[in-house]
Design an enzyme around this catalytic site. Structure first.
Site: not given
Length: 155
Positions: A131, A107
Site C-alpha cells: 500500500d 495489513d
C-alpha cells in the site's frame, strides 16, 4: 523485485508474529497490528461476495498493469513517472498475490491519533508495504502529471 520480497516478507512476519492478537507499539501513534483486509482501499467492497471482490480486484490490477506498461513504453512522463509507475504496478501485484493465495490482504501498520475533527476519526486504515508503494507511486504520478501538463495558451 526487492519490493516484492520486502512486502511478502513483512506480511509473513506479521502473520506469524501478530496474528494471535498481539500488537507492537512503535510510537505513541504508530503500532504493528495484524488485520485481514478482504476489501479494497479503506475496506471498500469488504462485504461483497468473494467472487465479486476477486473479479473487481483482478480487473483493477490488470488494468493498472496494462495502462502503466503502455504509458511507460510510449515514453510518457518525466523522472517522477519513471519511478511512480513501477511502484503502482508492483504494489498492485503484491497485494494481488495475497488475494490469490488467501482471499484477503494482510495489513499490519496502524497509525492513529487524537483528532478534534470528528469526520477524520482517530485511526488511519491499517495498511502494508504494498500500500505504501501504491501511495508513493500515485503521488509521483500526480506530481509528474502536474509538472508535465501543458501550459495554458496566452490569451
Amino acid at each position: 523485485m526487492a519490493g516484492l520480497f520486502l512486502d511478502l516478507g513483512t506480511k509473513a512476519w506479521a502473520t506469524k508474529t501478530l496474528a494471535e492478537g498481539g500488537a507492537i507499539p512503535l510510537a505513541s501513534n504508530l503500532e504493528l497490528r495484524y488485520a485481514q483486509n478482504e476489501g479494497a482501499a479503506f475496506s471498500m467492497l469488504e462485504r461483497a461476495p468473494a467472487e465479486v471482490r476477486g473479479g473487481v480486484f483482478g480487473l483493477a490490477a490488470l488494468i493498472a498493469v496494462l495502462v502503466m506498461t503502455w504509458l511507460t513504453r510510449r515514453g510518457h512522463g518525466g523522472a517522477a513517472f519513471v519511478w511512480g509507475a513501477p511502484l503502482v504496478v508492483a504494489g498492485a501485484l503484491e497485494n494481488s498475490v495475497d488475494r490469490v493465495r488467501w482471499g484477503y490482504v494482510v495489513d499490519f501498520i496502524r497509525v492513529h491519533w487524537d483528532s478534534a475533527i470528528p469526520f477524520l476519526g482517530r485511526a488511519w486504515p491499517t495498511f502494508n508495504v504494498a500500500d505504501i508503494a501504491v501511495l508513493a507511486g500515485a503521488i509521483l504520478l500526480l506530481w509528474d502529471s502536474r509538472r508535465s501538463a501543458p501550459s495554458p495558451a496566452p490569451g
